[in-house]
Design an enzyme around this catalytic site. Structure first.
Site: not given
Ligand code: UDP
Length: 485
Positions: A19, A123, A351, A370, A374, A389-390
């Site tokens: 985040h 957030d 990354q 993210n 990316e 999570a999702e």
């Protein structure tokens, strides 16, 4: 006039790399459009990006930081547990961490009173910000660090309960009401959908606050998922602006080797190594900032990539000391065998720089949004291995809607740093061969990924869809009555 005055925004990310990183990117994006941005965070987290903010300031970007101390004692957490990625023993402390987030309310409200910014971007995990800001007449937006697709899937589960009619954990069912036929299994669902968890109340508040906020910001671009951007706005009826890929805002500015954390490998080392490899020949293997694996799973990954014969960079993070100790002879043997062919990084990788290097041709990812974004923005196709999570939803977007990835076949939602070796070496080897082996299907994925990269770049150029959304939002916010001081 509306033109004449500079908007001031408070940006308030939850303290997790997944985040903080996009929030700082978003701060750069807004400040490059003339908005003065103040990021609110805790001292330890601020230190993670203070260097890049300093550099940005010298480049004329108006970004600063306001600190709120982390309430360790009241939260019942040891000192230093200020970021989700720094918990050694995740399950034991995660609920304490999320409970502690409400302790930020009073200090945040005090800062709002004092500075009266023109708007707030908070957030998704600070749902109370919507009401606190409304009290002062300050519009608040929510930055939901995911994509339209996953927002639509999550919304479907608030209206329909297809998973309740399914007996087995592994039978697939269709997610109702979406533009495409998307199938999931119960075993891939967020725990919260199956039984109340420490997050249930929070999730409810999040949904409510999204409805009452000024709108949400999405790190995506229209051309990536038009059907889902439209579905979210027109069918679900929520206000949203797509402003991504936000990572592009740090392309020319910040020192990317310090994105989120300082890279734990020297640039000369990896650059020389990657430069020596053929285009699209290297696999990048990384599971985000939070996930850690057991010794058993790490060995399966090692054996899987070794058997595939592919060159690779692997960011390796182990679950705990015990796992570290259990990585014994087998692993040493593996490290010897892959010398020259594989680069193992313990802890933190640069990354974005890896993904942008021409030698990197595939990304084994946990589908954190993210990382996914990316990869798409760098034109790199993926091997999808969702964990929590999702991420299982994001996987479907990648493999079924965009068709730029091969699934490794992970069937089971894991608490972060799961216990078992869930994915076997043969499955890893097969997925790697499928994506990197030069087959026709893989080449089509690669060319689709390349097209998406071009679209992503256009989206943030003047006249592009994300650029237009950012400017439209800023104009709209300028028309909002200024908060009284
Ligand atoms: N990241 C990085 N180096 C690493 C691990 C992660 O730069 O070694 C960055 C990555 O580029 C991304 C973020 O950390 O921006 C991780 O976010 P994501 O949503 O992919 O996963 P999460 O960490 O939230 O599970």
């Amino acid at each position: 006039s509306a033109e004449a005055y500079q908007l001031h925004a408070f940006f308030f990310p939850v303290m997790a790399q997944g985040h903080l990183i996009p929030f700082v990117d978003l701060a750069r994006l807004f400040s490059s459009h003339g908005v003065k941005v103040t990021i609110i965070t805790t001292p330890l987290n601020a230190r993670r990006f203070s260097n890049t903010i300093e550099r940005d300031k010298q480049l004329g970007l108006d970004i600063s930081v306001q600190l709120i101390p982390f309430p360790s004692e009241e939260a019942g957490l040891p000192q230093g547990y200020e970021n989700v990625g720094s918990f050694p023993n995740f399950p034991a402390v995660i609920s304490k961490f999320f409970n502690s987030l409400s302790l930020f309310q009073q200090p945040f409200e005090d800062l709002l009173q004092e500075h009266r910014p023109n708007f707030v971007v908070a957030d998704v995990f600070f749902p109370w910000v919507t009401d606190v800001s409304a009290k002062l007449g300050i519009p608040s937006l929510i930055f939901d660090a995911t994509c339209f697709f996953s927002l639509c899937v999550s919304d479907s589960f608030t209206r329909y309960t297809p998973h309740e009619n399914i007996k087995s954990e592994t039978d697939t069912f269709v997610v109702p009401g979406l533009p495409d036929k998307i199938e999931l299994t119960r075993s891939q669902l967020i725990d919260d959908l199956k039984k109340p968890t420490h997050l249930s109340k929070m999730m409810e508040r999040i949904r409510e606050s999204e409805g009452r906020s000024f709108g949400i910001l999405v790190n995506s671009f229209y051309e990536l998922e038009p059907a889902y951007a439209d579905h979210y706005r027109k069918v679900i009826g929520r206000k949203a602006w797509h402003v991504g890929p936000v990572s592009f805002s740090n392309r020319d500015i910040a020192d990317k080797s310090e994105r989120g954390n300082r890279a734990s490998i020297d640039e000369h080392v990896w650059l020389k190594w990657l430069d020596s490899k053929k285009p699209n020949s290297v696999l990048y293997v990384s599971f985000g900032s939070v996930a850690r694996f057991t010794a058993a799973q790490v060995l399966e990954i090692a054996m899987g990539i070794e058997a595939s014969g592919q060159s690779f960079i692997w960011v390796l993070r182990l679950k705990d000391e015990d796992s570290k100790q259990r990585i014994t002879e087998d692993f040493e043997d593996f490290e010897k065998k892959i010398e020259g062919r594989g680069l193992i990084i313990r802890d933190w990788a640069p990354q974005m720089l890896f993904l942008d290097h021409p030698a990197v041709g595939g990304f084994v990812t946990h589908c954190g949004w993210n990382s996914t974004m990316e990869s798409l923005s760098a034109g790199v196709p993926m091997i999808t291995w969702p964990l929590f999570a999702e991420q299982f939803y994001n996987e479907k977007l990648v493999t079924q809607v965009l068709k730029v990835g091969v699934s490794v076949g992970a069937m089971e939602y894991q608490t972060i740093g799961g216990e078992k070796a869930i994915v076997k070496r043969e499955d890893i080897k097969n997925a790697v061969e499928q994506l990197m082996g030069g087959g026709e299907e893989a080449e089509q994925m690669r060319s689709r990924a390349r097209e998406l990269k071009e679209k992503a770049e256009r989206a943030l150029e003047e006249g592009g869809s994300s650029y237009a959304n950012v400017t439209a939002l800023i104009e709209e916010l300028k028309l909002h009555p200024r908060p009284a001081i």
